[in-house]
Design a protein around this motif. Structure first.
Motif, PDB file in Angstrom:
ATOM      1  N   GLN A 163      44.081  49.929 -21.805  1.00 21.23           N
ATOM      2  CA  GLN A 163      43.839  50.472 -20.460  1.00 21.23           C
ATOM      3  C   GLN A 163      43.507  51.961 -20.550  1.00 21.23           C
ATOM      4  OE1 GLN A 163      43.017  48.139 -18.456  1.00 21.23           O
ATOM      5  NE2 GLN A 163      44.369  48.301 -16.731  1.00 21.23           N
ATOM      6  N   HIS A 164      44.160  52.690 -21.474  1.00 20.89           N
ATOM      7  CA  HIS A 164      43.867  54.128 -21.634  1.00 20.89           C
ATOM      8  C   HIS A 164      42.441  54.339 -22.081  1.00 20.89           C
ATOM      9  CE1 HIS A 164      47.636  55.792 -20.683  1.00 20.89           C
ATOM     10  NE2 HIS A 164      48.297  55.246 -21.687  1.00 20.89           N
ATOM     11  N   ARG A 165      42.031  53.538 -23.091  1.00 17.81           N
ATOM     12  CA  ARG A 165      40.652  53.692 -23.568  1.00 17.81           C
ATOM     13  C   ARG A 165      39.684  53.349 -22.456  1.00 17.81           C
ATOM     14  NH1 ARG A 165      39.764  50.323 -28.735  1.00 17.81           N
ATOM     15  NH2 ARG A 165      37.595  50.890 -28.383  1.00 17.81           N
ATOM     16  N   ARG A 166      40.045  52.315 -21.695  1.00 17.57           N
ATOM     17  CA  ARG A 166      39.180  51.921 -20.583  1.00 17.57           C
ATOM     18  C   ARG A 166      39.081  53.070 -19.576  1.00 17.57           C
ATOM     19  NH1 ARG A 166      41.111  47.076 -19.499  1.00 17.57           N
ATOM     20  NH2 ARG A 166      39.392  45.743 -20.109  1.00 17.57           N
ATOM     21  N   ALA A 167      40.225  53.708 -19.271  1.00 14.65           N
ATOM     22  CA  ALA A 167      40.227  54.814 -18.302  1.00 14.65           C
ATOM     23  C   ALA A 167      39.374  55.972 -18.821  1.00 14.65           C
ATOM     24  CB  ALA A 167      41.659  55.273 -18.044  1.00 14.65           C
ATOM     25  N   ARG A 168      39.499  56.225 -20.147  1.00 18.37           N
ATOM     26  CA  ARG A 168      38.729  57.337 -20.733  1.00 18.37           C
ATOM     27  C   ARG A 168      37.228  57.055 -20.638  1.00 18.37           C
ATOM     28  NH1 ARG A 168      39.303  56.822 -26.032  1.00 18.37           N
ATOM     29  NH2 ARG A 168      37.073  56.534 -26.321  1.00 18.37           N
TER      30      ARG A 168
ATOM     31  N   GLN B   3      24.392  53.747 -22.301  1.00 18.76           N
ATOM     32  CA  GLN B   3      24.257  52.470 -22.991  1.00 18.76           C
ATOM     33  C   GLN B   3      25.383  52.291 -24.002  1.00 18.76           C
ATOM     34  OE1 GLN B   3      22.013  50.443 -21.685  1.00 18.76           O
ATOM     35  NE2 GLN B   3      23.038  48.946 -22.971  1.00 18.76           N
ATOM     36  N   LEU B   4      25.635  53.363 -24.795  1.00 22.87           N
ATOM     37  CA  LEU B   4      26.690  53.310 -25.818  1.00 22.87           C
ATOM     38  C   LEU B   4      28.066  53.132 -25.184  1.00 22.87           C
ATOM     39  CD1 LEU B   4      25.405  56.118 -28.214  1.00 22.87           C
ATOM     40  CD2 LEU B   4      25.603  53.688 -28.755  1.00 22.87           C
ATOM     41  N   LEU B   5      28.294  53.878 -24.095  1.00 24.79           N
ATOM     42  CA  LEU B   5      29.594  53.784 -23.419  1.00 24.79           C
ATOM     43  C   LEU B   5      29.801  52.367 -22.883  1.00 24.79           C
ATOM     44  CD1 LEU B   5      29.648  57.162 -21.473  1.00 24.79           C
ATOM     45  CD2 LEU B   5      31.310  56.452 -23.187  1.00 24.79           C
ATOM     46  N   LYS B   6      28.739  51.794 -22.327  1.00 25.04           N
ATOM     47  CA  LYS B   6      28.871  50.443 -21.776  1.00 25.04           C
ATOM     48  C   LYS B   6      29.141  49.434 -22.887  1.00 25.04           C
ATOM     49  CE  LYS B   6      26.599  51.019 -17.372  1.00 25.04           C
ATOM     50  NZ  LYS B   6      25.444  50.752 -16.520  1.00 25.04           N
ATOM     51  N   GLU B   7      28.524  49.673 -24.051  1.00 26.93           N
ATOM     52  CA  GLU B   7      28.791  48.771 -25.186  1.00 26.93           C
ATOM     53  C   GLU B   7      30.245  48.883 -25.623  1.00 26.93           C
ATOM     54  OE1 GLU B   7      25.974  49.373 -28.376  1.00 26.93           O
ATOM     55  OE2 GLU B   7      24.302  48.795 -27.072  1.00 26.93           O
ATOM     56  N   GLU B   8      30.738  50.140 -25.644  1.00 31.26           N
ATOM     57  CA  GLU B   8      32.141  50.355 -26.045  1.00 31.26           C
ATOM     58  C   GLU B   8      33.070  49.655 -25.049  1.00 31.26           C
ATOM     59  OE1 GLU B   8      35.244  54.005 -26.954  1.00 31.26           O
ATOM     60  OE2 GLU B   8      33.135  54.514 -26.666  1.00 31.26           O
TER      61      GLU B   8
ATOM     62  N   ASN C 229      36.441  44.936 -23.222  1.00 33.02           N
ATOM     63  CA  ASN C 229      36.627  43.756 -22.371  1.00 33.02           C
ATOM     64  C   ASN C 229      36.731  42.492 -23.197  1.00 33.02           C
ATOM     65  OD1 ASN C 229      36.738  44.897 -19.830  1.00 33.02           O
ATOM     66  ND2 ASN C 229      34.526  45.121 -19.724  1.00 33.02           N
ATOM     67  N   SER C 230      36.285  42.572 -24.449  1.00 28.52           N
ATOM     68  CA  SER C 230      36.342  41.380 -25.296  1.00 28.52           C
ATOM     69  C   SER C 230      37.571  41.387 -26.195  1.00 28.52           C
ATOM     70  CB  SER C 230      35.093  41.314 -26.166  1.00 28.52           C
ATOM     71  OG  SER C 230      33.972  41.465 -25.358  1.00 28.52           O
TER      72      SER C 230
ATOM     73  N   ALA D  41      54.015  54.101 -22.377  1.00 25.59           N
ATOM     74  CA  ALA D  41      54.565  53.249 -23.430  1.00 25.59           C
ATOM     75  C   ALA D  41      53.367  52.644 -24.149  1.00 25.59           C
ATOM     76  CB  ALA D  41      55.422  52.161 -22.800  1.00 25.59           C
ATOM     77  N   GLN D  42      53.214  52.982 -25.430  1.00 32.12           N
ATOM     78  CA  GLN D  42      51.962  52.604 -26.096  1.00 32.12           C
ATOM     79  C   GLN D  42      51.955  51.162 -26.573  1.00 32.12           C
ATOM     80  OE1 GLN D  42      48.990  54.185 -26.732  1.00 32.12           O
ATOM     81  NE2 GLN D  42      49.644  55.617 -25.180  1.00 32.12           N
TER      82      GLN D  42
END
Length: 643
Positions: free
Chosen positions: A17-22, A65-70, A75-76, A9-10
């Protein structure tokens, strides 16, 4: 069975959460590549290869580094968790849930049931699948009471899983994989404590999300937010006190200390908002109180800011959080000076009746005494009040400007219109008050206003999770009572004994319930002849399973035997052949579960859940039998008799 929310359910939050999982998966992949490249770099002596690998490593590191920034930007995304009310509330910081990989327990648990319990593992597939479905559901809990209960239910089931399948000496061979909530870095451990701790962390995180979404413009919304953040603080605190050596940073002591303090600060901020809702703000004492509440909020946020700036925490906490916390400490300091000014400038000088009370309140109001006349003179002289009020406003304006400056340094926060609005509204309000009380003919130099003494009328509580509010039944109940049939006990293979009744009965004493214990065997009697021993547990009578049977039920089954006798199934615990061992085992029984730092919650529970634990204790202590004409005959207790 319990259900998580539909992960497809989007909603805004599930997209998050999906983006976080990806991102978690990508980070995982890059980290595997980095590990491979580093190994190759160490192993090779060929310069050409070393150069190529070094280049690849620099790519991988910049990708990470880029992934952690994303991930940090995700998280913000506080606005997704905030409410949709019209009124402006300052955003709160919620935590994202830890992600976990699917876990297949079917084979390991079936194997363990075969080997350890001597039962057909295949007959327990339904229970194992039910457990796995519960685990699957708790990965996506809904953001409400039902979601919290789902996590609690799973956490409580883990207590049973631990007792049934995790012996102290060996592991089950499965790995629990969880991703760090903030960095997305994966960790895994064989210890069930890691699974328990991660579920507890998610319980805290879910409370933060529930707190952040409340409409804090209303009293009920504020009270719910306070409750949620206090419970979040309680979950993180419980985790810190009962689990150590977690493999992921988000569950380290430093990180949990920071999260507890952050939640306490968010509670304190809600308490301030509650005061502004409840109090008639036009009275002098109420405004002093508001100023002190604001100073208290500033106090707790500057503590959080210090905690976030420590070496082990600094690189790990999202910059937007550190900035937000810093902004809030400056913002509330400004508010404390603003309300002090308002109290002095907008309230009439006290009547003689009010003077004493106001003087008393004002005496404890500033950290240091303001320069100038005595308090009594100051309170009764409008001009002196205006002077001090002006000094407070000057300080307020400086702090508002500082808050706006820090806010502007973080690009993620700059996108948050709500925060921008709150800061600029407060700034303008102080400016317009200043120009209103500023006289052109003022020749005095505006002094330095002392800071306001922090004080609150409602101290935040850290509310520990109440696990007993969600009752669960042991899914693996059919294996038998935990007091005997647990992972830490070992027993010899079950024996089948055929027993005939003699003239004096069967020749044994029985004691206790579920399972019933053979407490004494008369030498030369039928039971002794058939090979039954003191300390055997009766697990079946004539093929009927008696593991859970009460004393009276077993006696009834035995009494209803005819001449053909009866088949009894018994087991003997290893190490129970002599009373000393039984004493030792009884002590183990009562000490509860093998959690790191002994999880007190669970040890109480194990005793609660197994009445037979106490029966065992009683049995070992009472096994000094009075002998009666050479026959060991137990002084017959209330539920013990000769048969």
């Amino acid at each position: 069975s319990q259900q998580g929310c539909d992960p497809f359910a989007q909603t805004q939050r599930s997209k998050l959460q999906h983006r976080r999982a990806r991102i978690n998966q990508q980070i995982n992949k890059e980290m595997r590549m980095r590990a491979g490249a580093e190994n190759l770099f160490r192993a090779t002596s060929n310069h050409k290869v070393k150069e190529t690998v070094a280049l690849e490593l620099s790519y991988v590191n910049s990708n990470l580094q880029l992934l952690k920034e994303e991930l940090e930007e995700l998280n913000s995304s506080m606005d997704v968790y905030q409410n949709d009310s019209e009124s402006i509330s300052v955003p709160m910081i919620p935590l994202g849930l830890k992600e976990t990989k699917e876990l297949d327990l079917l084979v390991p648990l079936k194997d363990f049931i075969n080997e350890h319990y001597g039962e057909e593992g295949v007959l327990f597939e339904k229970e194992i699948k039910e457990f796995m479905e519960l685990r699957q559901a708790m990965r996506t809990p809904s953001r409400n009471e039902a979601g919290l209960e789902l996590l609690m239910e799973y956490y409580n089931q883990l207590y049973f899983l631990d007792s049934r399948f995790f012996p102290p000496t060996k592991t089950l061979g499965v790995f629990f994989h969880w991703y760090d909530s903030l960095t997305g870095v994966p960790s895994h451990q064989r210890a069930l404590a890691f699974e328990k701790g991660s579920v507890l962390f998610n319980l805290g995180a879910l409370h933060t999300q529930i707190g952040a979404r409340q409409d804090r413009a209303s009293l009920p919304g504020l009270n719910q937010a306070i409750d949620a953040f206090q419970k979040a603080a309680g979950a993180f605190n419980y985790l810190k006190e009962n689990f150590s050596n977690a493999p992921s940073l988000d569950m380290s002591a430093a990180s949990l200390t920071m999260l507890v303090r952050l939640m306490v600060a968010q509670v304190q901020e809600c308490v301030f908002e509650k005061m502004t809702l409840l109090r008639a703000q036009n009275d002098f004492l109420a405004r002093l109180q508001l100023a002190q509440e604001a100073a208290r909020v500033e106090d707790v946020y500057s503590l959080v800011h210090q905690t976030m700036s420590q070496p082990h925490v600094k690189d790990y906490v999202p910059f937007s959080w550190t900035t937000m916390v810093h902004v809030k400490s400056e913002h509330f300091k400004a508010l404390s000076h603003y309300f002090a000014a308002i109290a002095l400038c907008d309230c009439p000088a006290p009547s003689d009746a009010e003077l004493l009370e106001q003087e008393k309140a004002f005496l404890q109001f500033h950290v240091t005494m303001p320069e100038g006349p005595s308090l009594r003179v100051l309170l009764q002289d409008p001009e002196e009040r205006r002077k001090l009020g002006k000094a407070h406003l000057k300080k307020a304006i400086m702090k508002h400007e500082e808050a706006m400056r820090i806010h502007g340094l973080c690009k993620i926060l700059r996108k948050m219109d709500i925060l921008q609005e709150v800061l600029s509204f407060a700034h303008k309000r102080s400016l317009s008050k200043y120009s209103e009380i500023d006289h052109e003919e003022d020749f005095f130099e505006t002094g330095e206003a002392p800071d306001i003494h922090p004080k609150t009328h409602q101290k935040p509580e850290i509310k520990s999770p109440n696990f007993s509010q969600v009752k669960v039944t042991d899914l693996f109940h059919r294996l038998g009572p935990l007091s005997v049939f647990s992972a830490k006990n070992k027993w010899y293979p079950a024996r089948r004994v055929h027993l005939m009744r003699g003239e004096n009965g069967f020749g044994f004493t029985l004691r206790g319930d579920s399972p019933v214990l053979i407490a004494g065997v008369i030498p030369g009697g039928c039971a002794a002849e058939a090979g039954l021993k003191e300390g055997d547990y009766i697990i079946s009578v004539n093929g009927k399973d008696c593991k859970w049977s009460k004393h009276a039920e077993v006696v009834q089954l035995l009494k209803s035997t005819g001449k053909e006798g009866v088949d009894i199934g018994v087991i003997t615990l290893q190490g129970s052949e002599c009373p000393k061992a039984a004493d030792r085992r009884a002590a183990v029984m009562s000490s509860g579960s093998g959690m790191p730092k002994s999880n007190k919650e669970n040890s109480r529970k194990s005793l609660m859940n197994s009445k037979s634990a106490s029966t065992l204790l009683v049995w070992s202590k009472r096994s000094k039998k009075s002998t009666y004409s050479g026959v060991p005959f137990t002084a017959v207790g209330d539920n013990e008799a000769m048969y």
